[in-house]
Write an enzyme that holds these catalytic residues in place. Structure first.
Site, PDB file in Angstrom:
ATOM      1  N   ASP A 311       0.814  -1.223   0.000  1.00 25.59           N
ATOM      2  CA  ASP A 311       0.000   0.000   0.000  1.00 25.59           C
ATOM      3  C   ASP A 311       0.845   1.270   0.000  1.00 25.59           C
ATOM      4  O   ASP A 311       0.324   2.364  -0.225  1.00 25.59           O
ATOM      5  CB  ASP A 311      -0.936   0.012   1.215  1.00 25.59           C
ATOM      6  N   LYS A 338      -5.628  -2.759  -7.398  1.00 25.50           N
ATOM      7  CA  LYS A 338      -6.020  -1.959  -6.227  1.00 25.50           C
ATOM      8  C   LYS A 338      -7.167  -1.015  -6.590  1.00 25.50           C
ATOM      9  O   LYS A 338      -7.815  -1.196  -7.607  1.00 25.50           O
ATOM     10  CB  LYS A 338      -4.808  -1.193  -5.692  1.00 25.50           C
ATOM     11  N   ARG A 342      -2.658   1.120  -9.958  1.00 26.74           N
ATOM     12  CA  ARG A 342      -1.740   2.096  -9.357  1.00 26.74           C
ATOM     13  C   ARG A 342      -0.434   2.222 -10.137  1.00 26.74           C
ATOM     14  O   ARG A 342       0.258   3.239  -9.998  1.00 26.74           O
ATOM     15  CB  ARG A 342      -1.460   1.737  -7.886  1.00 26.74           C
ATOM     16  N   ARG A 384      -4.834   6.651  -2.018  1.00 23.32           N
ATOM     17  CA  ARG A 384      -3.369   6.661  -1.864  1.00 23.32           C
ATOM     18  C   ARG A 384      -2.669   7.366  -3.027  1.00 23.32           C
ATOM     19  O   ARG A 384      -1.585   7.904  -2.849  1.00 23.32           O
ATOM     20  CB  ARG A 384      -2.850   5.239  -1.648  1.00 23.32           C
TER      21      ARG A 384
HETATM   22  C1  S3P Z   1      -5.664  -5.444   3.106  1.00 25.71           C
HETATM   23  C2  S3P Z   1      -4.892  -6.205   2.261  1.00 25.71           C
HETATM   24  C3  S3P Z   1      -4.194  -5.658   1.086  1.00 25.71           C
HETATM   25  C4  S3P Z   1      -4.119  -4.147   1.129  1.00 25.71           C
HETATM   26  C5  S3P Z   1      -5.407  -3.509   1.533  1.00 25.71           C
HETATM   27  C6  S3P Z   1      -5.830  -4.002   2.905  1.00 25.71           C
HETATM   28  C7  S3P Z   1      -6.320  -6.103   4.249  1.00 25.71           C
HETATM   29  O1  S3P Z   1      -4.891  -6.053  -0.062  1.00 25.71           O
HETATM   30  O2  S3P Z   1      -3.699  -3.656  -0.127  1.00 25.71           O
HETATM   31  O3  S3P Z   1      -5.275  -2.105   1.564  1.00 25.71           O
HETATM   32  O4  S3P Z   1      -6.776  -5.399   5.169  1.00 25.71           O
HETATM   33  O5  S3P Z   1      -6.380  -7.335   4.256  1.00 25.71           O
HETATM   34  P1  S3P Z   1      -4.670  -7.486  -0.737  1.00 25.71           P
HETATM   35  O6  S3P Z   1      -5.104  -8.510   0.205  1.00 25.71           O
HETATM   36  O7  S3P Z   1      -5.533  -7.481  -1.976  1.00 25.71           O
HETATM   37  O8  S3P Z   1      -3.215  -7.540  -1.070  1.00 25.71           O
END
Ligand code: S3P
Length: 429
Positions: A311, A338, A342, A384
């Site tokens: 992130d 995302k 991104r 972001r």
């Molecule tokens: C998150 C997992 C991540 C992250 C997101 C929050 C979570 O995504 O990018 O902002 O809280 O489990 P991914 O599981 O798709 O990598």
């Protein structure tokens, strides 16, 4: 200067979900007061949980859960807004619930891939309908109890996928094992242990293996204090690394879970001075991070560390525009899935500002420059992306207009006010 940032988005959503599945009352504090938390809380209320108003100041919220088998069919469609975590984790919960519900979201969420969770959950016995392109929201889930056990090799290192499967196992009374190519954030595992489950994990041939080894039949209400979000803290810390404010900036009471902190390693590699002070260890490590500016240099980012800073890559790509030499980001194809793509958002926006960038399928190369960066960038509905350019625009003689500043509100309400306050504050030693 010492600041705090809003509550951790990942922990807030998990605390809301698990307390809604507990019997009796839970007391949660420090929750994110932002769009994504509001969306998940709204959906859980529609499923029967009693959740108090989320306060803007991180004060206590009481949640009266329905029990593992107690979710009720909602009267209308569940709108998860912008929240990928809320929607994917709830798909897991609903898969094992015996309830039928339809989930949707905003244009960004409706463009994001869902097969990564519906496929394993279908294997476990849940049924999904109305998936646009077989892949996207809106979607109707017909939950099934009990579910069948699963051992799932996930093609992506995703805590959302892992958590959806573990939560399906918890609610649907099934064994669940997930092998991910690299370890992703482990908040769900820690929180499940906190409510009485046994979660085993460790390296496996194909990556990292996590198993829900023993499931409690019921969850008791619990108390949980959510620390500040390291992913939000990264923005003001990045600003400090670039020399914003002149010298040191401390973010206190921030989550320092090692599966989330690789951004601090990279800031150090780039030449910033990063000091970490851990408070007493609880279920989630918490502490203070101080960053002092340095002369930043380009670095290589890739491999194992990517899930631990996924992130923060928009911010790091923005900082790279001001580092000496080339910063290369690889192994980050997940960035394309995302809130927006991104990689393309950073490439296009950096080019608008006159930065030399090369796009790769799984990342980008950014050539640093000390020319002033000026222009109007597009956030593409992505908090972001908006904040990364907010930071870059708040240093030196850069003048960057972000088209939609409100996008920041899903994870960092008050971001622009904080940036203004920081930029206007006298230098500290
Ligand atoms: C998150 C997992 C991540 C992250 C997101 C929050 C979570 O995504 O990018 O902002 O809280 O489990 P991914 O599981 O798709 O990598």
């Amino acid at each position: 200067m010492i600041i705090r940032v809003p509550g951790d988005k990942s922990l807030t959503q998990r605390a809301l979900i698990l307390s809604s599945l507990a019997e009796g009352e839970s007391r949660l504090s420090g929750l994110l007061y932002g769009g994504d938390a509001a969306s998940t809380a709204g959906a859980l209320r529609a499923l029967g949980a009693e959740i108090g108003e989320l306060p803007a100041d991180g004060g206590e919220v009481r949640v009266r859960g329905v029990g593992l088998g107690g979710l009720r069919t909602p009267a209308s469609v569940l709108d998860l807004g912008n929240s990928g975590t809320g929607s994917r984790l709830l798909l897991g919960v609903l898969a094992g619930s015996g309830v039928t519900a339809t989930l949707t979201g905003d244009a960004s969420l409706r463009s994001r891939p869902m097969r990564r969770v519906t496929e394993p959950l279908t294997r476990m016995g849940a049924r999904f309908e109305h998936l646009a392109d077989g892949e996207r929201l809106p979607i109707t889930v017909h939950g099934t109890r009990p579910l069948q056990g699963i051992e799932w090799q996930s093609p992506v290192a995703s805590a959302q996928v892992k958590s959806a499967i573990l939560l399906a196992g918890l609610v649907g009374g099934a064994d669940a094992t997930v092998i991910e190519p690299r370890q992703s954030r482990d908040h769900t595992e820690r929180m499940l242990r906190g409510v009485g489950a046994t979660v085993d994990e460790g390296p496996a041939d194909a990556g990292w293996r996590v198993s829900l080894a023993a499931r409690p039949d019921r969850l008791d209400g619990f108390d949980f204090a959510v620390p500040g979000d390291i992913s939000s803290a990264a923005f003001p810390l990045g600003w400090a690394a670039l020399g914003g404010g002149g010298d040191a900036l401390t973010v206190e009471h921030v989550g320092l879970n090692p599966t989330r902190t690789a951004v601090l390693d990279v800031l150090r590699r780039m030449g910033a001075d990063v000091d970490i002070e851990l408070d007493d260890a609880g279920p989630e490590p918490v502490g203070a991070v101080t960053v002092r500016a340095g002369v930043l240099r380009g670095v290589d980012i890739g491999g194992e560390e990517v899930p631990r800073l996924i992130d923060e890559l928009p911010l790091l790509a923005a900082l790279a525009a001001r580092a000496e030499g080339v910063t290369s980001i690889r192994d980050a194809e997940e960035l394309r899935a995302k809130e927006t793509d991104r990689i393309s958002a950073m490439v296009d926006n950096l080019r608008v500002l006159g930065v030399e960038v090369e796009e790769h399928p799984d990342g980008l190369d950014v050539q640093g420059t000390d020319r002033p960066l000026r222009g109007r960038v597009e956030s593409r509905d992505d908090h972001r992306i908006a904040m990364a350019f907010g930071v870059l625009g708040a240093v030196g003689s850069n003048e960057i207009e972000v088209d939609d500043r409100a996008a920041a509100g899903v994870s960092f309400p008050g971001f622009w006010e904080l940036l203004e306050r920081l930029a206007g504050a006298p230098p500290t030693a």
